[in-house]
Design a protein around this motif. Sequence first.
Motif, mmCIF file in Angstrom:
data_model
loop_
_atom_site.group_PDB
_atom_site.id
_atom_site.type_symbol
_atom_site.label_atom_id
_atom_site.label_comp_id
_atom_site.label_asym_id
_atom_site.label_seq_id
_atom_site.Cartn_x
_atom_site.Cartn_y
_atom_site.Cartn_z
ATOM 1 N N GLN A 125 0.835 -1.209 0.000
ATOM 2 C CA GLN A 125 0.000 0.000 0.000
ATOM 3 C C GLN A 125 0.865 1.253 0.000
ATOM 4 O O GLN A 125 0.618 2.194 -0.761
ATOM 5 N N SER B 269 -1.366 -5.731 -2.936
ATOM 6 C CA SER B 269 -1.728 -4.446 -2.349
ATOM 7 C C SER B 269 -1.100 -3.278 -3.077
ATOM 8 O O SER B 269 -1.618 -2.162 -3.035
ATOM 9 N N GLY C 270 -4.232 3.265 3.564
ATOM 10 C CA GLY C 270 -4.392 1.833 3.373
ATOM 11 C C GLY C 270 -3.356 1.040 4.132
ATOM 12 O O GLY C 270 -3.646 -0.022 4.697
#
Length: 405
Positions: free
Chosen positions: A62, A114, A346
């Motif tokens: 992220q 991610s 995130g």
Amino acid sequence: MKFLQDYPREIKVFLIASLVNATGSALMWPLVTMYVFEELGRSMQEAGIVIAIQSLGGIAGQLLGGSLYHKLGVKRLIVGALAMNALALFALPVSSSNWYLFMVVMGLVGLFNSMAQPAIQAFVGFRFSERRGELFNIIYVANNIGVALGTILSGFLADISYMLSFVMNGLTSAIFAVFFLIYLRTITSAPVQEHMPNRARTREQSGWRLAGNARLYLYMSLGTMFLLIGNSVWNTGVSPFIISEGWSKSLYSFLWTLNGILIFAAQPLVSLIKRWFAGTSTSQMTASAVFYLSGYAVILLMPSYTGMVLAMTLATLGEMLISPATPAFIADAAGRNAPFYMGLSGGIGAAGRVIGPALMGGLFDRGGLAPTGWLACAMAVLAVGFFIIHAYANRSARNPVQNAV
């Protein structure tokens, strides 16, 4: 939600590709705990460690995805991350013979999967800025239709072969990478390039400076983190409880199938909730945590399959409120810096996926389902508090980032 025909062909194709990718992902992720617990013969605490390692990779992904969006460009970042994720998934069948190698590969799966997420979210927010609020919601719904389809198949595939699920997930990730490679070549580059900063602008707004604007992301991210800690009760509480009770694994798959179906079928109910008492993205986050708390309380008070179905229904309503709200808030508030903040928020939120499985797994090994339910409830209470703080901090800031920098 408008009917699908109201959207241009470009969006329809994107939704179909997202649905296929989500279907493949759903073939694997509900079964990882079962695979480690049943197939590899490891304890629930060890299963929680594997999930934690995957989640650590997710945090790194992220953060990297948000930071590298403008540096690498959307095409290289998204296509590269999805392609590497497919390779890592294909490596799982080979790595499973070695426990430590299996954990490393699971970490890579978390990293590359991610890494693409904030980039895709930011790309959608930039390219379709006038309709991004509703598009975040419709993409979320399409993804979860894929989750419903995938989980319908996952229990049956697990009875045949866990590894088949892993390979199918890798295949869909590879297809998604090819889709983006073609898709990003065919569209005009202007909607993406207009958000690319010049070098002077990049130096002026460093990551450290942007991170200093805590009210935009910090409280919201901590609230999400606590929700994800509590949400680990499904994988490291409910899942082993179903196995220990001797119930069919397909019952666990049905819970996630129910989740996917409700995300589509309960949209009118969620629209009413938003209209009645959750009209803003900040209020939707708070209402989401309340629904999650209600679901966790049902698991604690009704430790039966009927109770789990009701709990999943309540938790799904919470999920439906928060999932489109957080990227929409950042896209509206952060402007051109949205990729950075999406990755940062995130990453902080994903820390809950690291902490949760280890805590839940240890609690289940010692006391069964009840202590995991108590922990989930406590985490939801904390989430309510942090979302209220976030709403208060942003009550008068229409665009906090632009005001700050």
